[in-house]
Design an enzyme around this catalytic site. Structure first.
Site, PDB file in Angstrom:
ATOM      1  N   ARG A 139      20.107  12.086  53.890  1.00 31.14           N
ATOM      2  CA  ARG A 139      19.306  13.276  53.552  1.00 31.14           C
ATOM      3  C   ARG A 139      17.978  12.886  52.893  1.00 31.14           C
ATOM      4  O   ARG A 139      17.237  13.747  52.447  1.00 31.14           O
ATOM      5  CB  ARG A 139      20.112  14.181  52.622  1.00 31.14           C
ATOM      6  CG  ARG A 139      21.370  14.754  53.279  1.00 31.14           C
ATOM      7  CD  ARG A 139      22.303  15.347  52.244  1.00 31.14           C
ATOM      8  NE  ARG A 139      21.713  16.512  51.598  1.00 31.14           N
ATOM      9  CZ  ARG A 139      21.967  16.880  50.343  1.00 31.14           C
ATOM     10  NH1 ARG A 139      22.788  16.156  49.589  1.00 31.14           N
ATOM     11  NH2 ARG A 139      21.406  17.950  49.841  1.00 31.14           N
ATOM     12  N   LYS A 141      17.424  11.416  50.034  1.00 28.70           N
ATOM     13  CA  LYS A 141      17.409  11.747  48.609  1.00 28.70           C
ATOM     14  C   LYS A 141      17.438  10.447  47.795  1.00 28.70           C
ATOM     15  O   LYS A 141      18.300  10.251  46.934  1.00 28.70           O
ATOM     16  CB  LYS A 141      18.633  12.603  48.253  1.00 28.70           C
ATOM     17  CG  LYS A 141      18.743  13.906  49.029  1.00 28.70           C
ATOM     18  CD  LYS A 141      17.824  14.966  48.473  1.00 28.70           C
ATOM     19  CE  LYS A 141      18.062  16.310  49.133  1.00 28.70           C
ATOM     20  NZ  LYS A 141      17.185  17.376  48.596  1.00 28.70           N
ATOM     21  N   HIS A 152      28.019   2.667  39.145  1.00 29.35           N
ATOM     22  CA  HIS A 152      29.225   3.473  38.934  1.00 29.35           C
ATOM     23  C   HIS A 152      30.078   3.526  40.204  1.00 29.35           C
ATOM     24  O   HIS A 152      31.296   3.308  40.155  1.00 29.35           O
ATOM     25  CB  HIS A 152      28.814   4.885  38.512  1.00 29.35           C
ATOM     26  CG  HIS A 152      29.967   5.812  38.282  1.00 29.35           C
ATOM     27  ND1 HIS A 152      30.840   5.676  37.226  1.00 29.35           N
ATOM     28  CD2 HIS A 152      30.403   6.895  38.972  1.00 29.35           C
ATOM     29  CE1 HIS A 152      31.752   6.621  37.269  1.00 29.35           C
ATOM     30  NE2 HIS A 152      31.509   7.378  38.326  1.00 29.35           N
ATOM     31  N   LYS A 206      24.579  22.174  35.552  1.00 30.13           N
ATOM     32  CA  LYS A 206      24.708  20.781  36.006  1.00 30.13           C
ATOM     33  C   LYS A 206      24.710  19.788  34.841  1.00 30.13           C
ATOM     34  O   LYS A 206      25.478  18.825  34.824  1.00 30.13           O
ATOM     35  CB  LYS A 206      23.577  20.436  36.971  1.00 30.13           C
ATOM     36  CG  LYS A 206      23.691  19.034  37.560  1.00 30.13           C
ATOM     37  CD  LYS A 206      22.567  18.755  38.543  1.00 30.13           C
ATOM     38  CE  LYS A 206      22.705  17.358  39.139  1.00 30.13           C
ATOM     39  NZ  LYS A 206      21.608  17.056  40.093  1.00 30.13           N
ATOM     40  N   THR A 210      27.310  16.211  33.079  1.00 31.00           N
ATOM     41  CA  THR A 210      26.958  14.915  32.487  1.00 31.00           C
ATOM     42  C   THR A 210      27.510  14.800  31.070  1.00 31.00           C
ATOM     43  O   THR A 210      28.008  13.740  30.668  1.00 31.00           O
ATOM     44  CB  THR A 210      25.428  14.729  32.473  1.00 31.00           C
ATOM     45  OG1 THR A 210      24.920  14.894  33.801  1.00 31.00           O
ATOM     46  CG2 THR A 210      25.053  13.343  31.963  1.00 31.00           C
TER      47      THR A 210
END
Length: 277
Positions: A139, A141, A152, A206, A210
């Site tokens: 995509r 991104k 991670h 969002k 986190t």
């Protein structure tokens, strides 16, 4: 020189003996669990695609939309995370596991095997989550593919493999239990986001995902650190130390990410608003 060589050999022998002694025979023949070679091949291909082949392929192409693919993928991840959370609860953390010290049991009774299967499924889930980055590449991104993201996504399957191979149960599984709960929320967010602008405007939360991730690693940091102060706890202190170090590192990295992406952004927006006034 010979003394140093002997000392090095002794350390290596101890490490080899440690892993041989702790090998979990229950999971040895399970898919992708016998040896690390296949996993390292998957991770090598993953990094090669995400860092080199993928961006090069997409350089002169329009980004793929992948809307339906993302809807299905995120829905599957929500379901998988829910199953893992439920199995972790039923397999130990819902009652008969001790939060202070929980040794690994290598028995084949139904409860122990339930947790072992949950650890293996968690390992497979971490491999499937590599698709997160693949979809970012397709995509276009690239901004989303940070060092934290790659670190991670690369490290977690390795940690999960070690869990399946040697410690399919016990104290260290709290990480997977909490992580699965957070992933229910996280992939639900991604699922809703994939539905388009009409839904995205309601997704104001969002940054709290986190925060949950940071809290998760703080809990694991304390949970594994306490093992070092319990001489009678039979969970391997070396593994607990590695888990503590990893949790501390992730706490720092996710905190830095939060500050960079939310605190500074909020400050910039406040400054811009002040100028308009």
């Amino acid at each position: 020189m010979s003394v140093r060589l002997n000392e090095t050999t002794t350390i290596v022998d101890r490490m080899v003996n440690f892993f041989v002694e702790h090998e979990d025979l229950r999971t040895k023949q399970w898919f992708l669990s016998n040896a690390p070679g296949p996993l390292f091949m998957i991770l090598g291909a993953y990094l090669y695609f995400c860092l080199y082949a993928g961006p090069r392929y997409m350089r002169d192409r329009k980004p793929f939309e992948l809307k339906n693919t993302l809807l299905v993928y995120n829905a599957v991840q929500v379901l998988l995370s829910w199953v893992l959370f439920y199995e972790g609860y039923k397999g130990g953390w819902g009652g008969h596991y001790n939060f202070k010290c929980q040794p690994v049991t290598y028995e084949s009774d139904p409860i122990s095997m339930r947790m072992a299967r949950a650890v293996w499924l968690y390992y497979i889930a971490k491999i499937t989550e590599l698709l997160d980055t693949v979809f970012f590449v397709l995509r276009k991104k690239q901004r989303q593919i940070s060092f934290l993201h790659l670190y991670h996504h690369t490290l977690m399957p390795v940690c999960a493999f070690i869990g399946v191979k040697y410690f399919a149960g016990g104290h260290g599984t709290l990480l997977g239990f909490i992580n699965s709960f957070i992933h229910i929320i996280m992939y639900a967010y991604y699922l809703l986001s994939a539905m388009g602008p009409k839904v995205q405007k309601y997704l104001w939360w969002k940054k709290y995902i986190t925060i949950l991730q940071i809290v998760q690693f703080l809990i694991i940091f304390v949970h594994t650190l306490q093992i070092q102060f319990q001489p009678n706890c039979n969970f391997p202190k070396s593994i607990a130390a590695l888990l503590t170090f990893n949790a501390g590192l992730f706490t720092y990295m996710f905190s830095a990410f939060y500050v960079a992406n939310y605190k500074k952004e909020a400050a910039a927006q406040a400054k811009l608003a002040a100028k308009k006034e």
